[in-house]
Scaffold this active site. Sequence first.
Site, short mmCIF file in Angstrom:
data_model
loop_
_atom_site.label_atom_id
_atom_site.label_comp_id
_atom_site.label_asym_id
_atom_site.label_seq_id
_atom_site.Cartn_x
_atom_site.Cartn_y
_atom_site.Cartn_z
CB THR A 154 0.57 -12.88 2.45
OG1 THR A 154 1.71 -11.94 1.97
CG2 THR A 154 0.04 -13.72 2.32
N GLY A 155 1.59 -10.06 5.17
CA GLY A 155 1.85 -9.34 5.55
C GLY A 155 1.07 -9.11 7.17
CB VAL A 156 0.69 -5.78 8.05
CG1 VAL A 156 -0.13 -5.16 9.35
CG2 VAL A 156 2.19 -4.74 7.36
CG ASP B 53 -2.64 1.29 1.17
OD1 ASP B 53 -2.68 0.71 2.82
OD2 ASP B 53 -2.15 1.61 0.11
N1 APR Z 1 4.93 -5.25 -5.01
C1 APR Z 1 4.52 -6.32 -4.32
N2 APR Z 1 4.44 -6.83 -2.88
C2 APR Z 1 4.54 -6.41 -1.89
C3 APR Z 1 5.79 -5.36 -2.38
C4 APR Z 1 5.68 -4.65 -3.41
N3 APR Z 1 6.20 -3.11 -3.79
N4 APR Z 1 5.68 -4.44 -0.54
C5 APR Z 1 5.40 -5.38 0.09
N5 APR Z 1 4.08 -6.46 -0.60
C6 APR Z 1 4.43 -7.80 0.00
C7 APR Z 1 4.39 -8.63 0.99
O1 APR Z 1 5.59 -9.28 1.00
C8 APR Z 1 3.65 -9.27 1.38
O2 APR Z 1 4.07 -10.53 0.86
O3 APR Z 1 2.25 -8.01 -0.14
C9 APR Z 1 2.42 -8.90 1.02
C10 APR Z 1 1.04 -8.00 1.02
O4 APR Z 1 1.72 -7.32 2.41
P1 APR Z 1 1.31 -5.59 3.11
O5 APR Z 1 0.90 -5.22 2.12
O6 APR Z 1 1.81 -6.26 4.56
O7 APR Z 1 -0.12 -6.52 2.82
P2 APR Z 1 -1.64 -7.03 3.35
O8 APR Z 1 -1.14 -8.04 4.62
O9 APR Z 1 -3.00 -7.13 3.04
O10 APR Z 1 -1.86 -5.87 5.52
C11 APR Z 1 -2.07 -4.65 4.65
O11 APR Z 1 -0.77 -2.73 5.58
O12 APR Z 1 0.36 -1.92 4.32
C12 APR Z 1 -1.08 -1.99 5.25
O13 APR Z 1 -2.28 -0.72 4.73
C13 APR Z 1 -2.73 -1.92 4.40
O14 APR Z 1 -3.26 -2.07 6.27
C14 APR Z 1 -2.59 -2.54 5.84
C15 APR Z 1 -2.48 -3.98 5.92
#
Ligand code: APR
Length: 173
Positions: free
Chosen positions: A121-123, A33
């Site tokens: 899969t991240g946050v 994001d």
């Molecule tokens: N390109 C592709 N994938 C990415 C990138 C990028 N530039 N940056 C991070 N990722 C990957 C992460 O490694 C993970 O595998 O995106 C995937 C999703 O992770 P997050 O970005 O943390 O998203 P999510 O787990 O859905 O959590 C969403 O996190 O950033 C905040 O505003 C967002 O509150 C929301 C939450």
Amino acid sequence: MKLKTVQGDITSFKTDAIVNAANSSLLGGGGVDGAIHRSGGPEILEECKKIVAKQVSCKTGVAVITTAGELPSKYVIHTVGPVWNGGDNKESQKLANCYKNSLALAVENNCKTISFPNISTGVYRFPKEKAANIAVKTVTDFLSAHNQVQEVIFVCFDDENFRLTKNELENRD
Ligand code: APR
């Protein structure tokens, strides 16, 4: 090949649409994001604010579309993935809805090529193996019923997601 996975940064992909793993406020955050808003510039946030002004927030599983601003793609499709809470809160269905609704919106906007990150899969801590299985199955099912889409790319940022997504694609064939 309509469905593939690569390792990289989704902000550099030139597909008609890239999908953002947003939060319900649509006002940006960290992870992918943050990367999309940083690289895409203020236009994306302006359009997100207009959407939120109308519909208050973006519910989990829903997808909305904005300009891609400075990014090489035409559109950003923002979808809100489920936060993992142990799996008894319909997280799997909600994650599948993110992929389905993002693809439906892409088709509505005549996008032929779409890139996805590994949503949730991240946050949001969704188990990566389960998320990869849901992503590949949901997209495969959608593509079998919608021939307007020419290519879907899973853009994996980390090694583990890349390995798991590749395995899911190989096991599917
Ligand atoms: N390109 C592709 N994938 C990415 C990138 C990028 N530039 N940056 C991070 N990722 C990957 C992460 O490694 C993970 O595998 O995106 C995937 C999703 O992770 P997050 O970005 O943390 O998203 P999510 O787990 O859905 O959590 C969403 O996190 O950033 C905040 O505003 C967002 O509150 C929301 C939450």
